[in-house]
Design an enzyme around this catalytic site. Structure first.
Site, PDB file in Angstrom:
ATOM      1  CG  ASP A  90      -2.109  -1.465   1.125  1.00  0.00           C
ATOM      2  OD1 ASP A  90      -2.327  -1.977   0.626  1.00  0.00           O
ATOM      3  OD2 ASP A  90      -2.727  -1.019   2.052  1.00  0.00           O
ATOM      4  CG  HIS A 147       1.392  -8.432   1.304  1.00  0.00           C
ATOM      5  ND1 HIS A 147       0.552  -9.421   1.351  1.00  0.00           N
ATOM      6  CD2 HIS A 147       1.358  -7.434   2.428  1.00  0.00           C
ATOM      7  CE1 HIS A 147       0.528  -9.101   3.084  1.00  0.00           C
ATOM      8  NE2 HIS A 147       1.017  -8.501   3.008  1.00  0.00           N
ATOM      9  CB  SER A 254      10.755   2.569   4.051  1.00  0.00           C
ATOM     10  OG  SER A 254      12.017   2.570   3.777  1.00  0.00           O
TER      11      SER A 254
END
Length: 322
Positions: A90, A147, A254
């Protein structure tokens, strides 16, 4: 004027000590104070707690537990088309596009070196020259687990020590070679779409970088490059991850950088700089139409992996972790 002041702070402030302090505080159980800090954070950054498995902020014992909170499965469905690679995080796309030989776009008018990003490992860089890259920035409000864009078998992981500059839009536009200077963890996978690198880049206040197969990679920050390798193919010692499966996480802030081999994938046309990303949504499509879920990844030869190691001028053999 304000931006100049913010940039000056990036060079003046003791970023390592600030990061250590933030990591220490975020791991402490402080009861009502922890809940207060989380509530203020949620309000300030407009965090959508309805997506979390545990929406009640009182259920988190530490700030770190809250920050790496898992989401409910149904809020991030994974595109099941076997020809589609999905977004790993995201956030917001900082930059994306073609790797021009050794140059990757950092911001308008600013490039940095692919080889420098990969710690001087020119043989690993050769896998991705003229390939494709995507840089995804995770803001404080975002979900901070990372992911897999596709099925992959881990072949190599390299920890590269470095600076801890912030990685927001302002620093990307003004700090030269930002992503090749900051601390990072490079993960190289065999996939149905050729070799893929997924790079977790540290920043100021990023308390730690973790992977699902090795736990916490940093801290400690020892100032040396560390390297691990795994055998090709699926066996008892391999790390095989599925599309959409968690592979790592940041405890605060980050950026994630993905590298794809030339001629293997085409990025989704609608994507551009500042596009919002959600895990599981389409990121790229295979250039080969008939990729099947059971296709065997083409492994990198063991001797090529070893040659990459020898090619890196920054690695101290005596300190490698193999």
């Amino acid at each position: 004027m304000l931006n100049s002041f913010k940039l000056s702070l990036q060079y003046i402030l003791p970023k390592l000590w600030l990061t250590r302090l933030a990591g220490w505080g975020a791991s402490k159980r402080a009861g009502w104070l922890t809940k207060l800090v989380i509530d203020l954070f949620v309000k300030y950054y407009k965090v959508d707690m309805k997506e979390a498995q545990k929406p009640d902020t009182a259920s988190y014992r530490t700030f770190n537990e809250f920050f790496v909170r898992p989401l409910r499965d149904e809020v991030r469905p994974i595109d099941t088309d076997p020809n589609v690679l999905v977004m790993p995080a995201d956030g917001v796309i900082s930059q994306l596009g073609k790797i021009e030989e050794d140059k990757i776009l950092q911001a308008k008018g600013h490039n940095y070196s692919l080889e420098a990003l990969l710690a001087g490992n020119y043989l690993m860089a050769d896998l991705f020259r003229n390939g494709t890259f995507v840089t995804t920035y995770l803001s404080p409000r975002d979900y901070h687990r990372v992911h897999m864009p596709c099925n992959g078998i881990l072949r190599e992981m390299i920890y590269v020590p470095g600076d801890l500059f912030s990685v927001n839009h302002l620093t990307a536009q003004n700090v030269p070679n930002l992503f090749a200077r900051n601390e990072r963890v490079i993960c190289l996978f065999d996939t149905e779409f050729g070799p893929m690198a997924q790079i977790l880049v540290g920043a100021t206040i990023v308390g730690s970088i973790e992977t699902v197969w090795a736990g916490t990679i940093t801290p400690p920050r020892e100032g040396i490059i560390k390297r691990w390798t795994w055998p090709a193919g699926e066996n008892d010692d391999s790390v095989a991850l599925l599309k959409g499966q968690e592979m790592g996480r940041f405890k605060l802030g980050s950026t994630v950088i993905n590298l794809f081999a030339p001629g293997k994938v085409n990025l989704v046309e609608q994507l551009e700089s500042l596009s919002v990303t959600k895990i599981g949504q389409p990121l790229a499509v295979s250039t080969e139409t008939f990729v099947t879920p059971d296709a065997e990844p083409a492994p990198l030869p063991a001797e090529e992996i070893e040659a990459e190691h020898d090619a890196s001028p920054l690695v101290d053999d005596k300190k490698d972790q193999v």
